[in-house]
Write an enzyme that holds these catalytic residues in place. Structure first.
Site: not given
Ligand code: UFG
Length: 319
Positions: A12, A138, A167, A216, A276, A278
């Protein structure tokens, strides 16, 4: 304006740096390049490759109008396993930066906060007044920094804006996501399309959502970058403004997969695995405050984010 971008070699931060340069601002980047890339900093911008703790030396060298602070450890899973590293880098590091900002009288700060400060929401869309109960280290460290900034603004003339990203996705001005450890859905899925991974693991399809997969709010990195520039002019002395940045629309993992197959015209190999730890079921922003206080209107939809991320991924292969 003369800006110090701390963490300007990251995803970013480098997109925001490029937008600032495009708009005629002067920029110096401070980044230790522990996760960022020196070649993400555009030509003509000075890169000071050093720790955040040295920000005081950089700020002492000139009259800076603003600091934009992106530097942080940001892997949710890692943060739970290595809390000390996250508290030291994200909170202790930012404390030193805030002291340097005060010492050198920098009037404005724009900080990268996160939806992870809210934790599992009781109500979606999430407003900035929602309870902040982070479910991982985090999110806790980012919330602690937001609180430090509030205190700093109350005690000084600093004007600050914290932007709580949902996201972030896509690429802009030739910069995109290239994390050594990739955990994010869209880049992982695009690697699976390209055959760089055998498949995408969908983390659970038994969530309390319409299709069972997590929902998301995806926001284009170019829209996000524009919000930072708007925040620079919205910062008011002695005030700390906190704004969510999201589109206000939720997309499930299954909907993201469908969009990726549509945009790339290729199949995305995937299987459904366990949840996953959390992961909240749904995170969707109310971006009303950003609209009202910053005049920010996100322009790009999920298909555009995927198309831009796809183009960037393919350009990496050609480098
Ligand atoms: N997901 C999968 N498979 C993967 C990766 C992700 O199914 O291999 C799913 C996750 O379970 C989630 C969605 O895709 O439901 C998005 O996951 P991301 O890891 O891309 O993003 P997150 O929502 O976990 O987290 C992001 C940022 C964080 C931030 C958060 C706040 O990475 O830093 O958004 O909304 F804190």
């Amino acid at each position: 304006m003369k800006n110090l971008v701390v963490g300007g070699a990251g995803y970013v931060g480098s997109v925001v740096t490029r937008l600032l340069v495009e708009q005629g601002h002067e920029v110096v980047v401070l980044d230790d390049c522990s996760t960022g890339h020196a070649d993400s900093v555009p030509a003509g911008v000075e890169l000071v490759q050093d720790d955040i703790g040295t920000a005081g030396r950089v700020l002492a060298s000139g009259d800076f109008d603003a600091v934009l602070h992106f530097a942080a450890k940001s892997l949710v899973g890692e943060s739970v396993v290595k809390p000390s590293m996250y508290w030291r880098t994200n909170v202790v590091g930012t404390r030193a930066l805030l002291d340097a900002i005060t010492e050198h009288g920098v009037p404005r700060l724009v900080f990268s906060s996160t939806a992870a400060t809210y934790g599992e929401p009781e109500v979606v869309p999430i407003t900035e007044d929602a309870p902040t109960r982070p479910t991982n280290t985090y999110g806790a460290t980012k919330l602690a920094v937001d609180m430090m900034i509030t205190n700093e603004c109350a005690a000084t003339e600093l004007g600050a804006v914290s932007l709580r990203y949902f996201n972030v996705a896509g690429a802009a001005f030739g910069a995109g996501e290239r994390h050594a450890t990739e955990t994010h859905l869209i880049p992982i899925a695009l690697d699976a399309v390209l055959g760089k991974r055998d498949k995408l693991d969908v983390f659970g399809d038994d969530w309390p959502t319409p299709d069972g997969t997590c929902v998301r709010d995806y926001v284009h990195v170019e829209d996000l970058a524009r919000a930072h520039v708007l925040a620079l002019t919205a910062a008011e002395p002695g005030h700390h403004l906190i704004c969510n940045l999201g589109n206000g629309n939720g997309f499930s993992v299954k909907q993201v997969i469908a969009t990726i197959e549509e945009v790339t015209g290729l199949p995305l190999p995937h299987t459904v695995g366990p949840r996953r730890a959390g992961d909240p079921a749904q995170l969707v922003a109310s971006a009303d405050r950003a609209r009202e206080k910053l005049g920010w209107v996100p322009e790009h939809d999920l298909a555009r984010m995927v198309a831009d991320a796809w183009e960037f991924k393919q350009s990496l292969g050609a480098r």
